[in-house]
Motif scaffolding. Structure first.
Motif, mmCIF file in Angstrom:
data_model
loop_
_atom_site.group_PDB
_atom_site.id
_atom_site.type_symbol
_atom_site.label_atom_id
_atom_site.label_comp_id
_atom_site.label_asym_id
_atom_site.label_seq_id
_atom_site.Cartn_x
_atom_site.Cartn_y
_atom_site.Cartn_z
ATOM 1 N N GLY A 93 45.878 4.292 32.182
ATOM 2 C CA GLY A 93 46.622 5.110 31.592
ATOM 3 C C GLY A 93 46.936 4.358 30.208
ATOM 4 O O GLY A 93 46.816 5.080 28.883
ATOM 5 N N THR A 94 47.642 3.465 30.405
ATOM 6 C CA THR A 94 48.292 2.862 29.262
ATOM 7 C C THR A 94 47.221 2.146 28.433
ATOM 8 O O THR A 94 47.257 2.079 27.210
ATOM 9 C CB THR A 94 49.235 1.900 29.631
ATOM 10 N N GLY A 95 46.140 2.080 28.923
ATOM 11 C CA GLY A 95 44.904 1.434 28.191
ATOM 12 C C GLY A 95 44.333 2.315 27.280
ATOM 13 O O GLY A 95 43.920 2.263 26.176
ATOM 14 N N ALA A 96 44.257 3.707 27.861
ATOM 15 C CA ALA A 96 43.931 4.697 26.998
ATOM 16 C C ALA A 96 44.856 4.768 25.769
ATOM 17 O O ALA A 96 44.330 5.259 24.649
ATOM 18 C CB ALA A 96 43.772 5.982 27.803
ATOM 19 N N ASN A 97 45.963 4.753 25.994
ATOM 20 C CA ASN A 97 47.112 4.924 25.070
ATOM 21 C C ASN A 97 46.983 3.985 23.990
ATOM 22 O O ASN A 97 47.032 4.110 22.646
ATOM 23 C CB ASN A 97 48.456 4.851 25.486
ATOM 24 N N GLU A 98 46.593 2.658 24.510
ATOM 25 C CA GLU A 98 46.510 1.346 23.384
ATOM 26 C C GLU A 98 45.259 1.509 22.652
ATOM 27 O O GLU A 98 45.236 1.380 21.492
ATOM 28 C CB GLU A 98 46.379 0.299 24.441
ATOM 29 N N PHE A 99 44.066 2.168 23.226
ATOM 30 C CA PHE A 99 43.069 2.761 22.177
ATOM 31 C C PHE A 99 43.530 3.636 21.149
ATOM 32 O O PHE A 99 43.117 3.369 20.189
ATOM 33 C CB PHE A 99 41.635 3.287 23.293
ATOM 34 N N ALA A 100 44.173 4.485 21.675
ATOM 35 C CA ALA A 100 44.712 5.695 20.666
ATOM 36 C C ALA A 100 45.609 5.262 19.433
ATOM 37 O O ALA A 100 45.389 5.468 18.403
ATOM 38 C CB ALA A 100 45.231 6.722 21.450
ATOM 39 N N ARG A 101 46.076 4.063 19.990
ATOM 40 C CA ARG A 101 47.272 3.430 18.997
ATOM 41 C C ARG A 101 46.561 2.692 18.091
ATOM 42 O O ARG A 101 46.734 2.683 16.834
ATOM 43 C CB ARG A 101 48.381 2.690 19.746
ATOM 44 N N ARG A 102 45.407 1.885 18.350
ATOM 45 C CA ARG A 102 44.812 0.984 17.571
ATOM 46 C C ARG A 102 43.765 1.832 16.559
ATOM 47 O O ARG A 102 43.838 1.621 15.464
ATOM 48 C CB ARG A 102 43.674 0.384 18.234
ATOM 49 N N VAL A 103 43.207 3.348 17.088
ATOM 50 C CA VAL A 103 42.596 3.903 16.192
ATOM 51 C C VAL A 103 43.457 4.419 15.033
ATOM 52 O O VAL A 103 43.089 4.588 13.720
ATOM 53 C CB VAL A 103 42.002 5.273 16.968
ATOM 54 N N GLU A 104 44.861 4.790 15.307
ATOM 55 C CA GLU A 104 45.548 5.469 14.293
ATOM 56 C C GLU A 104 46.032 4.244 13.307
ATOM 57 O O GLU A 104 45.906 4.437 12.128
ATOM 58 C CB GLU A 104 46.657 5.919 14.798
ATOM 59 N N ALA A 105 46.189 3.176 13.860
ATOM 60 C CA ALA A 105 46.578 1.868 13.001
ATOM 61 C C ALA A 105 45.186 1.665 12.144
ATOM 62 O O ALA A 105 45.738 1.242 10.864
ATOM 63 C CB ALA A 105 47.268 0.909 13.701
ATOM 64 N N LEU A 106 44.317 1.408 12.637
ATOM 65 C CA LEU A 106 43.091 0.932 11.897
ATOM 66 C C LEU A 106 42.780 2.090 10.786
ATOM 67 O O LEU A 106 42.228 1.613 9.675
ATOM 68 C CB LEU A 106 42.211 0.535 12.696
ATOM 69 N N SER A 107 42.912 3.285 11.217
ATOM 70 C CA SER A 107 42.508 4.224 10.212
ATOM 71 C C SER A 107 43.738 4.662 9.183
ATOM 72 O O SER A 107 43.620 5.632 8.544
ATOM 73 C CB SER A 107 42.124 5.525 10.921
ATOM 74 N N HIS A 108 44.851 3.960 9.403
ATOM 75 C CA HIS A 108 46.056 4.198 8.801
ATOM 76 C C HIS A 108 46.404 5.810 8.534
ATOM 77 O O HIS A 108 46.685 6.194 7.636
ATOM 78 C CB HIS A 108 45.736 3.973 7.020
ATOM 79 N N GLY A 109 46.264 6.157 9.818
ATOM 80 C CA GLY A 109 46.676 7.696 10.273
ATOM 81 C C GLY A 109 45.796 8.753 10.004
ATOM 82 O O GLY A 109 46.168 9.857 9.973
ATOM 83 N N ARG A 110 44.638 8.303 9.385
ATOM 84 C CA ARG A 110 43.573 9.522 8.912
ATOM 85 C C ARG A 110 42.942 10.051 10.446
ATOM 86 O O ARG A 110 42.397 11.021 10.339
ATOM 87 C CB ARG A 110 42.532 8.595 8.309
#
Length: 367
Positions: free
Chosen positions: A52-69
């Motif tokens: 579950g936290t691995g899925a969270n980690e993926f989501a966090r990276r997407v937001e960071a790399l996209s600068h919140g887009r």
């Protein structure tokens, strides 16, 4: 696909940012000042360690790399859809993304099993090499496109033990009639040697073992098994690693949603998946070491290996199951041919590299 310049600049910021909860609606296409929000359904309890936290980690990276887009809201099993309905939910567009394991879908897509785990198959490192460099990802894309899905490796639980047993297994005879939770090709192999296997969500294993609905169960590995308390319902932990030498966790994206993403955000999702995959491998290596020590030294669990007649029977049954599937399903044959050819290609370097080193290191450690 060419990586955007901004992505090169921001890859080092993958550790920054936090998964958002903004309620902006899903937008088919987006300009630089618009936000895309996706829902990800998973087969794991909310925030379950590593999975579950691995899925969270993926989501966090997407937001960071996209600068919140781009933001992804992660839902645990049962919050939007049941644990084993992730594939259908993402395929139909009920959610834009899912996080699960492909061997859960063997009844729908038999060939999908090769993208999670193959008994006596490749190691974690070899499997990643096949996906990233050996044509595995292309075959996975082709297979899932028929179901309106785009797949990614978004985690790997690494080599898994054979599981938990209430009684000690001293011979093949001791396995006859046991009820075992074990999915995928390995489950089919166990059926061949006299075991009755079932597939069920991880959240149901403890109760099923406690009530006697199960005699034994495979889940993941020491870290996750300890988290579910399986040591409280079984005394014997079989370390015979035959069933899942590597276990890929998949991130599936609804293909319609994927095709509507701008190219730079496709790059973001791809790179976030890659990073989350490698991160989970490292986490399991560390957490499993801690958990195994606790299981043995604090909880008194008895570590065992299957006797020789069991390992021989499983090897034979695994080969039969795989061969029959390959002969009956063209997609399975195409994927397995690639998988097996790549395994034969990399095995010499694995044998003369890591395997040879581990044997040498064992002598030094014992000395």
């Amino acid at each position: 696909m060419q990586r955007r310049h901004f992505l090169k600049q921001t890859l080092t910021t993958a550790g920054l940012g936090a998964a958002g909860t903004a309620a902006a609606p899903f937008i088919a296409t987006a300009s630089a000042d618009e936000t895309i929000t996706w829902d990800m359904v998973t087969s794991w309890p909310k925030n379950f360690p590593a999975l579950g936290t691995g899925a969270n980690e993926f989501a966090r990276r997407v937001e960071a790399l996209s600068h919140g887009r781009m933001r992804i809201r992660v839902h645990g099993a049962g919050e939007l859809v049941p644990a084993l309905e992730v594939f259908d939910a993402v395929s139909s567009g009920t959610a834009q993304m899912g996080h699960s394991a492909s061997y859960y879908w063997r009844g729908k897509v038999p060939a999908a099993q090769f993208f999670t785990a193959v008994p006596y198959g490749m190691t974690t490192q070899e499997t990643n090499a096949w996906l990233y460099y050996g044509g595995g990802q292309k075959l996975w894309d082709e297979l899932y496109a028929e179901y309106n899905l785009k797949p990614f490796a978004v985690g790997n639980t690494t080599t898994q033990p054979a599981g938990w047993f209430k009684k000690e297994i001293n011979s093949l005879e001791d396995l006859q009639g046991l009820k075992l939770r074990l999915p995928g090709l390995a489950g089919e192999a166990m059926n061949r040697i006299g075991v009755t296997t079932v597939n069920m969500p991880g959240s149901e294993i403890f109760t099923s073992m406690q009530t006697g609905a199960l005699d034994a169960a495979d889940w993941v590995s020491p870290y996750n098994d300890l988290a579910f308390g399986l040591h409280e319902v079984a005394d014997y932990y079989y370390t015979s690693a035959w069933n899942e030498p590597s276990a890929v966790l998949e991130g599936t994206v609804n293909l319609d949603a994927w095709n509507k993403l701008p190219d730079d955000l496709k790059d973001v999702v791809t790179e976030a998946a890659h990073a989350a995959n490698l991160s989970m491998i490292s986490e399991f290596t560390f957490r499993n070491a801690q958990a195994l020590e606790a299981l043995v030294n604090e909880h008194g669990i008895k570590l065992r290996s299957f006797p020789e007649d069991v390992t021989q029977a499983l090897a034979k049954a695994s080969q039969e199951v795989i061969q029959e599937q390959v002969e009956s399903d063209p997609a399975s044959k195409k994927i397995h041919d690639s998988y097996r050819a790549f395994q034969q290609t990399v095995r010499p370097v694995t044998d003369t590299g890591e395997f040879a080193y581990l044997k040498a290191r064992d002598k030094v450690t014992q000395g």
